[in-house]
Design a protein around this motif. Sequence first.
Motif, short mmCIF file in Angstrom:
data_model
loop_
_atom_site.label_atom_id
_atom_site.label_comp_id
_atom_site.label_asym_id
_atom_site.label_seq_id
_atom_site.Cartn_x
_atom_site.Cartn_y
_atom_site.Cartn_z
N ASP A 173 0.87 -1.19 0.00
CA ASP A 173 0.00 0.00 0.00
C ASP A 173 0.90 1.23 0.00
O ASP A 173 1.78 1.35 0.86
N HIS A 222 -1.53 2.01 9.32
CA HIS A 222 -2.09 0.71 9.73
C HIS A 222 -1.13 -0.42 9.38
O HIS A 222 -0.38 -0.33 8.40
N ALA A 243 1.84 0.38 7.04
CA ALA A 243 1.69 1.46 6.07
C ALA A 243 1.60 2.77 6.85
O ALA A 243 0.61 3.02 7.53
N GLU A 265 1.24 6.74 6.72
CA GLU A 265 0.64 7.61 5.72
C GLU A 265 0.21 8.96 6.28
O GLU A 265 -0.96 9.15 6.59
N GLU A 308 2.56 7.87 1.40
CA GLU A 308 2.46 6.60 2.12
C GLU A 308 3.50 5.61 1.59
O GLU A 308 3.70 5.50 0.38
MG MG Z 1 -2.98 2.74 3.73
#
Ligand code: MG
Length: 267
Positions: free
Chosen positions: A113, A176, A207, A209, A240
């Motif tokens: 991600d 997350h 991740a 961000e 991110e």
């Molecule tokens: Mg994310």
Amino acid sequence: MKWARQIHLKSPAELAIMREAGRINAEALAAVRVLLKPGVSTADLNEAAEAVLRKYNCYSPFKGYGHPPFPASITVSINAELVHGIPKKNRKLHEGDIVSVDCGTVLDGFVADSAFTAGVGEISEEARRLLEVTEGALWAGIEKMRVGYRTGDVSAAIQKYVEDFGYHVTREYTGHGVGRQMHEGPQVPNYGKPGTGIRLRPGMTIALEPMVLVGTHETRVLADGWTVVSADGSLTAHFEHTVAVTSGDPLILTVPYFAETSTGLVQ
Ligand code: MG
Ligand code: MG
């Protein structure tokens, strides 16, 4: 916000899969970045990302996610739109826009991600500064992704970096854990207190961000049920990366290639 999702520590073999997912995700984002020109539609950007994912028999976890089901493989969020903008054929880019693009890639059951924000043509001084600060905040967070720190140290580093420039971090949307699912534990907000939260351990993949707003931390969601905008209409940005905690330096999984850098970070 309650966040009880499980933390999955990844084995070296699982990290290798996530690294490949991250490399493909970086290629998809690069294919979008070169299209950021006036007159290009946000649906065109989505198609460019999907073409890369298809090439590797991958797909984006964004498509069909949530309620109402998200209809595309990337999110495209322009200017005051912070995150979760829906690509559309009739939404064209304009000179001076800043465009956030978020993409996920699923490969062999593992998710990467990543997101970036970039300008279309010439952008304002304020916009340029916002991009620099938001990306800088991501790096400030990555630097804390080490054994010996806690999630609160990462959150606090991001918040301090942003607020030292007079900008604001979102409260409603967070970093997350990521890997077996798009959203796992631990939750890593863009604000927090040093020394609090979950202890970082090798094999955690998170991740990070930073989502940054010029005028306020407050947001609202548009009637489409997805697009999040700054409550005051001020500019926003989002960067991110998916980052693994190791016994040494943080390992950034969503970059095109690995190289030693002068900072000692492996990216
Ligand atoms: Mg994310
Ligand atoms: Mg994302």
